[in-house]
Design a protein around this motif. Structure first.
Motif, short mmCIF file in Angstrom:
data_model
loop_
_atom_site.label_atom_id
_atom_site.label_comp_id
_atom_site.label_asym_id
_atom_site.label_seq_id
_atom_site.Cartn_x
_atom_site.Cartn_y
_atom_site.Cartn_z
N SER A 1 -11.60 -1.32 2.42
CA SER A 1 -10.60 -0.66 3.24
C SER A 1 -10.57 -1.25 4.65
N PRO B 1 0.81 -1.22 0.00
CA PRO B 1 0.00 0.00 0.00
C PRO B 1 0.84 1.26 0.00
N GLU C 1 -7.11 5.90 1.26
CA GLU C 1 -7.51 4.90 0.26
C GLU C 1 -8.84 5.29 -0.38
#
Length: 1120
Positions: free
Chosen positions: A966, A838, A1089
């Protein structure tokens, strides 16, 4: 680290000391072993006393190290000698003295070896390879070069004297004095040309004494002072000047031969007087070509004989000058008898008659003379004669009245005139006649060319060239730094005195009409300067003939070598063939080219027409010598330390100004042509071949100018009118350091068009000590990609412990002073959903935040690999700008800049803006059109209305999927395959749902994504482990909707993204490029995100998109 020493006492003879108490090897361990191999160096192991050879020769001290864990792990040489392969050298080296510097000795020589090399350095003789040229690949030793022994007198003074004194002195100086007068001749020579060459010699002396100047002379000095572009351009101009000088000397040789030595050898003979000039030129062409071929053959076969004969030719020049001075002295008490016949006040050609009489009495009978027959139709006394001949008397004057005659007062001022003007003595009375039409057929002395002051400047200047002769022989001088200034300046002073005295003495001794008679027709075809010489005119004729021959041979010898030096430097690619020659280094091909160019000058055939051509090339060379000295002096570079101290930048600028003035005074069209040739050569070298770095002054000048400009830029921020995107392009490279997205560079080129600042940055993860090689390789690859994409700018590769810090460092520190970037261009991370780490999309968001904090604009290109290359030409299409919020006008400026490039030139610009329910869309459109009119931008305007509507189920679905994904990724550690599968499933579902919305199909609650619970995840995990698991997507989401738990802020943002995406796709799906406001990232880092999801939804369905985020300042203005 382990260090071990073996110390063995030895006697002076090299043997072991015989004393028993010292017979054992004394072993000293500096540190205990901490690992590594035993016995790294020879002699480092302990040797038992019983095994030691008492007669063995061992080193006094041997020093070895075990591998250093911070180094390369390779043991160092035990010998301090550089590249040592001879073990015996160890025996004579006392390692105790320099052991501390052992590491440096691998790359840096000891002072003693350096001084030894410098002491043995020998300049290469002229015509040999330059000292900078590397040895051949086989490493063969160069032949021993004889140490140069020439001093100032033989090496500089006499060669300069020989080159300066030449053809113009003997063939044209008397004519220049007669035409321009004494005062203007002195003005030409003293106040312009001799002063110009003296100033150039001062500048040249400063350059020549600033270090060693190998063979190459002026070309070497200019190229190393002003760079390869100027050096190549001026070097080729100097080569052309030297070549045309060869033409001039050959034409002078042939003129002396055909006019004064053997006039009957002429092939073309004029039957009419008006054809004499053409016949002379044709003879010059034929004989000049033959002479050129002969001289070229002599140079090709035996150049050493040319050099040996140089002193003979110089002796001819000196004897001729001495004969002139002797003749001048003799005229004071016994002038020579060279009568000149005048008809009225007109000078007659004294070829076909002996007596200056119309009639004479022989035996009480009056008969006509030969002169009568030239002006009358017959020898009879009653024959019809020319009117001017009939009414005017014949007068005989002494052509050389002598030093005390007072004729100097008549020759003080000039007498210019057009072509064909009669040479007249205004002090003699004459009766004018009405009809002068027949004068052209009469034997009068006339001007063969139109004369004016500036013409004489161009014709005379070659007589002061040749000041480079000493510096061209710098390789043959014993002490060039001492000899070149003294010899050159003394030679110029000597020749200046000779020229000044000759001008005054010619004007004081010779009648004006004889001075203006270029070819001596009035004195029976004698060389005018020869009539003044003693003991005979033939001394000057023969001396000047051999002088011109020698100068021509010297030109044909020197010019090919100059061309060969330029070719071997490799700065002009197409000249490389001329760098080759015979086995002994003689430049064969360069000699052929020189002979070909020389033939052009010979075909011109007129000495007076060729002289201004070579004047241009020499003046340009002298101009740049002065410029080089002035630039180096003003820059005060540390390496500028000439031993010649009597120079100043003001003198160099004055010399440069004089050279430029003389160029345009003598012939403005030749000056423009010479500058055009030099300019073309300069641009060609700059474009193709200038990859040399010689520490030239132009580079130093550029650095000074850049420093000055940067300081000025620092004083105040740029005005809005001067704002343009100064880009920092963030590039990524793969594992092999190859650029991932070269189209980003193409887009940069199209956006910049070579203007403004471009910095291409890249970050490598790691430490610089371990990644330095990769960083250099990445920099080379990026520069290669920039060159391929024609991106003009700078490359900056940073090695950082992590990518985020590296990008932060680039954004903060790239650029210098006022020359910093104001915009950042980067590619959209297209694979952020599939990425295992990420950190990739987090780095992207942090970059967005940092550019905003730095008040810099941000451009993000999506699908950058589909952007056009620089070779593409987009047809009719549009660049669509979606102007949602005003961020300084970047959205309007970027399409304008893109359309300046030929790739986007045919595209039209469309601007869309969004109207809310309470906005007057019609008025908005009018206002926007007026705003664009004031901005001078051509664009279509459209206002898109976005009505308030209920948030659709699709929006809730998108938001739910986003939040659940998420949350689940945060809670659980998914394996790589599972994470990829989960991301792919959600991506497929999103695509299918979006397609349904576009088809206007109502989506019921049963099609909405449901909550993905932990239990369901474990069930799916177990099912994945079964061999034949094949589960449909809809089976994963069979729970009840949980819209109530969604973050309403996320729902609203997703609603905006979905609705705006629908409108943009509907209007601009076929556009070549879509520019869109980029929303800012959330202040709460927990929603990063989600921010990526919003942008993904916003850009979905669009091909080429450029997200634009302004830097917080106006970049476009309506004011001029």
């Amino acid at each position: 680290m382990s260090e071990r020493f073996v110390v063995v006492p030895v006697d002076q003879g090299g043997g072991v000391v015989g004393d028993e108490e010292h017979s054992d090897a004394v072993v000293v361990e500096a540190a205990p072993h901490t690992g590594g191999s035993e016995g790294v160096g020879p002699g480092s192991d302990l040797v038992p006393e019983s095994q030691q050879d008492p007669n063995a020769v061992v080193p006094i001290l041997e020093y070895s190290r075990e591998p250093n864990r911070y180094g390369d792990g390779n043991p160092k040489e035990s010998s301090p000698f550089i590249n040592n392969t001879d073990n015996d050298k160890c025996n004579s080296y006392d390692g105790k003295n320099m052991a501390l510097f052992e590491e440096e000795m691998d790359s840096n020589p000891m002072v003693s070896s350096l001084l030894n090399k410098l002491a043995n350095y020998t300049n290469l003789t002229q015509g040999a390879q330059e000292h900078e040229e590397a040895d051949d690949d086989e490493g063969a030793k160069k032949k021993a070069v004889k140490s140069p022994q020439m001093g100032t007198f033989m090496g500089v003074y006499l060669p300069c004297l020989q080159n300066i004194l030449g053809v113009i002195l003997f063939l044209r100086l008397t004519w220049i004095v007669g035409t321009a007068g004494i005062m203007e001749s002195l003005a030409i020579m003293i106040f312009m040309q001799c002063y110009c060459t003296m100033l150039t010699a001062i500048s040249m002396s400063a350059i020549a004494t600033n270090g060693v100047v190998p063979a190459g002379g002026s070309y070497y000095m200019i190229s190393r002072s002003l760079g390869p572009e100027f050096g190549g351009a001026v070097g080729l101009c100097f080569y052309l000047g030297t070549t045309f000088a060869g033409s001039m000397y050959i034409l002078g040789t042939i003129e002396i031969l055909l006019t004064y030595i053997v006039p009957k050898a002429a092939i073309f003979v004029a039957t009419r007087k008006e054809d004499e000039v053409d016949a002379l030129l044709n003879n010059m062409r034929v004989y000049g070509t033959c002479c050129l071929a002969l001289m070229s053959l002599v140079v090709f076969v035996g150049v050493k004989y040319v050099n040996k004969l140089a002193l003979v030719f110089l002796a001819c020049v000196i004897l001729s000058i001495l004969a002139i001075y002797a003749g001048v002295i003799k005229t004071a008490f016994e002038p020579p008898d060279f009568p000149v016949c005048l008809l009225g006040n007109r000078t007659l050609q004294n070829h076909n008659f002996d007596k200056c009489l119309k009639t004479e009495v022989i035996g009480n009978v009056t008969v006509t003379t030969a002169l009568w027959k030239l002006f009358c139709e017959g020898p009879e006394l009653n024959a019809t004669c020319n009117d001017y001949f009939k009414y005017n008397n014949l007068t005989e004057l002494q052509g050389i009245p002598g030093l005390t005659s007072g004729v100097i007062s008549d020759n003080m001022w000039g007498d210019y005139g057009p072509l064909g003007m009669l040479v007249e003595n205004t002090r003699v009375a004459s009766v004018p006649v009405a009809d002068n039409s027949q004068d052209v057929y009469m034997p009068y002395v006339v001007n063969d060319i139109t004369t004016f002051f500036t013409l004489l400047v161009g014709i005379y200047f070659p007589s002061v060239t040749g000041i480079m002769a000493g510096s061209n022989r710098s390789g043959d001088l014993r002490d060039a730094q001492k000899s070149i200034p003294i010899g050159t300046i003394l030679a110029i002073a000597t020749t200046s005195i000779i020229y000044v005295t000759c001008v005054v003495l010619f004007g004081a001794c010779i009648e004006g009409v004889v001075l203006r008679d270029k070819f001596g027709d009035s004195v029976k075809g004698n060389l005018v300067i020869g009539t003044l010489s003693w003991p005979s005119p033939w001394v000057i004729v023969i001396g000047s003939f051999f002088s011109c021959c020698g100068a021509g041979l010297q030109s044909l010898t020197g010019a090919p070598r100059l061309l060969q030096a330029i070719a071997r430097d490799g700065i002009v690619p197409f000249l490389q063939v001329f760098g080759h020659g015979k086995a002994n280094g003689e430049p064969t091909w360069a000699l052929l080219l020189t002979a070909g160019i020389c033939e052009i000058g010979i075909l011109i055939a007129s000495l007076d027409a060729v002289a201004p051509i070579l004047s241009m090339f020499f003046l340009m060379c002298y101009l740049f010598v002065n410029l080089a000295c002035a630039v180096q002096t003003l820059l005060r570079t540390p390496n500028w330390r000439p031993r010649f101290k009597y120079y100043h930048w003001a003198l160099s600028f004055l010399g440069m100004s004089l050279c430029l003035s003389l160029m345009f005074i003598s012939s403005w069209y030749y000056a423009i042509l010479a500058m055009g040739i030099a300019g073309c050569i300069y641009k060609y070298i700059e474009y193709r071949g200038a990859e040399k770095e010689w520490g030239d002054g132009i580079r130093g000048l550029s650095l000074n100018a850049a420093r000055y400009a940067l300081i000025r830029l620092e004083e105040a921020p740029p005005h809005t009118k001067n704002w343009r995107p100064q880009l920092l392009v963030l590039l990524n490279v793969d594992a092999d350091q190859v650029v991932k997205h070269p189209r980003l560079l193409s887009f940069t080129t199209q956006l910049k068009a070579g203007k403004g600042l471009t910095i291409v940055g890249n970050v490598l993860e790691g430490t610089y000590l371990t990644k330095d090689a990769e960083a250099k390789r990445a920099e080379q690859n990026i520069k290669s990609a920039m060159s391929a994409e024609r991106t003009k700018g700078f490359c900056h590769v940073v090695v950082s412990s992590n990518l985020r810090d590296g990008f932060s460092h680039l954004i903060q520190s790239a650029g210098l002073g006022g020359m910093k970037h104001n915009s950042v261009l980067m590619a959209w991370p297209g694979t952020w959903k599939q990425s295992n780490d990420p950190q990739s999309w987090k780095n992207f968001i942090e970059t967005v935040r940092e550019t905003t904090a730095a008040h810099q604009a941000l451009l993000v290109a999506k699908n950058v690999d589909s952007f056009p290359t620089n070779q593409d030409r987009l047809g009719e299409g549009t660049i669509d700008v979606w102007w949602v919020v005003h961020d300084g006008g970047m959205l309007m400026l970027l399409p304008f800049l893109l359309r300046q490039h030929k790739v986007w030139r045919k595209c039209k610009m469309r601007i869309f803006t969004v109207a809310q329910m309470d906005d007057n869309s019609i008025q908005m459109k009018k206002d926007l059109q007026m705003f664009l009119y004031h901005l001078r931008l051509d664009a279509e305007v459209e206002v898109v209305e976005m009505h308030d509507s209920d948030i659709s189920a699709f929006t809730y679905e998108k938001t739910l999927v986003m939040e659940q994904r998420s949350q689940m990724l945060k809670q659980m550690q998914l394996s790589r395959t599972e994470r990829e599968r989960e991301a792919q499933l959600i991506h497929d579902r999103n695509t299918a749902s979006h397609a349904t919305m576009n088809d206007k199909v109502e989506t019921g609650p049963e099609r909405v994504h449901m909550t993905w619970t932990k239990e369901k995840l474990f069930t799916e995990r177990n099912r994945n482990r079964e061999p034949n698991a094949n589960v449909a997507v809809r089976d994963l989401f069979n729970m009840k909707p949980e819209w109530e738990s969604l973050n309403q802020s996320n729902v609203r943002r997703m609603h905006t993204a979905v609705k705006l995406n629908e409108v943009v796709v509907n209007k601009s799906q076929g556009a070549h490029l879509v520019l869109l406001n980029m929303p800012g990232p959330p202040k709460n880092r927990g929603g990063d995100e989600n921010y990526m999801e919003f942008l993904e939804v916003l850009l979905e369905g669009l091909n080429r998109v450029l997200l634009v985020r302004g830097g917080g300042r106006e970049v476009i203005t309506i004011y001029s």
